[in-house]
Design a protein around this motif. Structure first.
Motif, mmCIF file in Angstrom:
data_model
loop_
_atom_site.group_PDB
_atom_site.id
_atom_site.type_symbol
_atom_site.label_atom_id
_atom_site.label_comp_id
_atom_site.label_asym_id
_atom_site.label_seq_id
_atom_site.Cartn_x
_atom_site.Cartn_y
_atom_site.Cartn_z
ATOM 1 N N VAL A 31 1.322 0.033 2.070
ATOM 2 C CA VAL A 31 -0.120 0.601 1.505
ATOM 3 C C VAL A 31 -0.218 1.646 1.544
ATOM 4 O O VAL A 31 -0.041 2.732 2.431
ATOM 5 N N VAL A 32 -0.977 2.481 0.451
ATOM 6 C CA VAL A 32 -1.218 3.889 0.360
ATOM 7 C C VAL A 32 -2.762 4.056 0.524
ATOM 8 O O VAL A 32 -3.590 3.255 -0.060
ATOM 9 N N ASP A 207 -1.759 9.574 -8.164
ATOM 10 C CA ASP A 207 -0.660 9.502 -9.117
ATOM 11 C C ASP A 207 0.529 8.947 -8.209
ATOM 12 O O ASP A 207 1.263 8.076 -8.543
ATOM 13 N N LEU A 208 0.687 9.658 -7.208
ATOM 14 C CA LEU A 208 1.726 9.068 -6.345
ATOM 15 C C LEU A 208 1.589 7.627 -5.622
ATOM 16 O O LEU A 208 2.505 6.848 -5.563
ATOM 17 N N ALA A 209 0.209 7.658 -5.402
ATOM 18 C CA ALA A 209 -0.138 5.909 -4.921
ATOM 19 C C ALA A 209 0.139 5.199 -5.858
ATOM 20 O O ALA A 209 0.813 4.109 -5.419
ATOM 21 N N MET A 210 -0.048 5.426 -7.171
ATOM 22 C CA MET A 210 0.037 4.427 -8.047
ATOM 23 C C MET A 210 1.350 3.934 -8.527
ATOM 24 O O MET A 210 1.910 2.882 -8.596
ATOM 25 N N GLU A 211 2.307 5.126 -8.145
ATOM 26 C CA GLU A 211 3.781 4.716 -8.478
ATOM 27 C C GLU A 211 4.655 4.068 -7.341
ATOM 28 O O GLU A 211 5.291 3.243 -7.356
ATOM 29 N N PHE A 226 -12.374 0.728 -2.397
ATOM 30 C CA PHE A 226 -11.347 0.210 -3.246
ATOM 31 C C PHE A 226 -10.482 -0.390 -2.438
ATOM 32 O O PHE A 226 -9.811 0.197 -1.368
ATOM 33 N N ASP A 227 -10.159 -1.786 -2.817
ATOM 34 C CA ASP A 227 -8.652 -2.535 -1.932
ATOM 35 C C ASP A 227 -8.120 -3.263 -2.978
ATOM 36 O O ASP A 227 -8.517 -4.268 -3.352
ATOM 37 N N GLY A 228 -7.090 -3.036 -3.476
ATOM 38 C CA GLY A 228 -6.343 -3.820 -4.391
ATOM 39 C C GLY A 228 -5.192 -3.438 -5.001
ATOM 40 O O GLY A 228 -4.393 -2.368 -4.370
ATOM 41 N N HIS A 229 -4.685 -4.039 -6.126
ATOM 42 C CA HIS A 229 -3.347 -3.755 -6.711
ATOM 43 C C HIS A 229 -3.322 -2.709 -7.699
ATOM 44 O O HIS A 229 -4.337 -2.521 -8.178
ATOM 45 N N ILE A 230 -2.209 -2.115 -7.890
ATOM 46 C CA ILE A 230 -2.371 -0.820 -8.903
ATOM 47 C C ILE A 230 -2.638 -1.517 -10.142
ATOM 48 O O ILE A 230 -3.600 -0.536 -10.725
ATOM 49 N N ASP A 231 -2.531 -2.540 -10.821
ATOM 50 C CA ASP A 231 -2.891 -2.866 -12.170
ATOM 51 C C ASP A 231 -4.646 -3.065 -12.063
ATOM 52 O O ASP A 231 -5.105 -2.946 -13.030
#
Ligand code: ADP
Ligand code: ADP
Length: 237
Positions: A31-32, A207-211, A226-231
């Motif tokens: 988790v980031v 950007d690092l979090a999304m990767e 916010f709490d969720g997945h990249i998409d």
């Protein structure tokens, strides 16, 4: 593995660093936590090993309500939580291998480890973790001879040698350039997954979090926004 239930925290100077935080992190998740400086990311992490205690609410780690733990149980819990710092926290004049075997402190007999006598098995474990991070050829070099990225990878090897259940990494790449940041995040994620660890990483770059994140928690002014997945993040932006 980690649960925050209605957690609020007000520091003695009146700053409300956390406001009614509710999160549940499963075993094995990477988790980031993203947010600007002052958002409450460090405070959230320090609640997990009880370096700070919430004003309200409960933090539950590995099934234990940590505000209720006695000192001895708290000590055990802290050996199960490995921490990675922004500035690596290596002992500069000590060899890389010695810095990594320090991860065994708290597991090994304290007296022997304090005078620098670790069992052979611990040294082997440390060396193996340096290999996993691809930095074993530096084992006998003094820590302060390494680049920042190498030092942070040594600190990952140290945390692995602790054999924790949880890793907390507070801005682990904030002092590193972009390519090195990617390498550190890649290594950290890979070994977390290999060992089935639950890992929380604080970052201020999305950007690092999304990767790398399985899941992103966004914080602003002490609140989870916010709490969720990249998409899901991409859909919103
Ligand atoms: P970061 O944004 O990387 O968390 P900070 O500058 O906010 O860095 O905090 C660095 C350290 O100083 C933290 O460990 C935090 O607990 C402490 N700190 C931050 N703000 C205050 C403050 N107002 N008073 C006392 N300590 C603080
Ligand atoms: P982040 O890690 O997102 O930068 P922090 O958790 O360090 O955020 O800080 C959240 C807020 O709490 C900030 O306003 C900071 O100044 C304040 N703060 C952090 N640590 C302390 C402390 N020890 N004493 C007082 N205020 C603090």
């Amino acid at each position: 593995m980690i649960e925050f239930k209605n957690v609020s925290l007000r520091y003695s100077n009146g700053v409300e660093a956390l406001k009614n935080v509710n999160i549940k992190i499963n075993k094995g998740e990477f988790v980031v936590i993203v947010g600007m400086s002052g958002a409450g990311k460090s405070t959230l992490m320090t609640c997990i090993n009880r370096m700070v205690v919430p004003t309200e609410g409960e933090v539950i780690v590995d099934g234990q309500t940590i505000s209720k733990l006695k000192e001895s149980k708290l000590r055990v819990l802290r050996t199960q939580i490995g921490i990675i710092f922004q500035d690596y926290n290596l002992v500069k004049r000590m060899s890389v291998l010695r810095n990594v075997v320090v991860g065994r402190l708290g597991h090994t007999s304290t007296f022997n480890s304090l005078i620098g006598r670790f069992p052979q098995a611990d040294l082997q474990l440390a060396m193996n973790n340096l290999k996993r991070i691809g930095i074993d050829e530096k084992a006998y070099v003094r820590a302060d001879q390494l680049s920042g990225g190498q030092q942070q990878r040594v600190s990952i090897a140290r945390v692995l040698t602790q054999q924790p259940k949880v890793i907390l990494a507070d801005e682990p790449v904030a002092s590193l350039d972009p390519p090195t940041s990617h390498q550190v995040m890649r290594d950290l994620k890979r070994v977390s997954k290999e060992d089935g660890l639950t890992t929380l990483v604080n970052l201020h770059f999305i950007d690092l979090a999304m990767e790398y994140a399985d899941r992103i928690i966004g914080m602003r002014d002490g609140e989870v926004v916010f709490d969720g997945h990249i998409d899901e993040v991409t859909e919103q932006t």
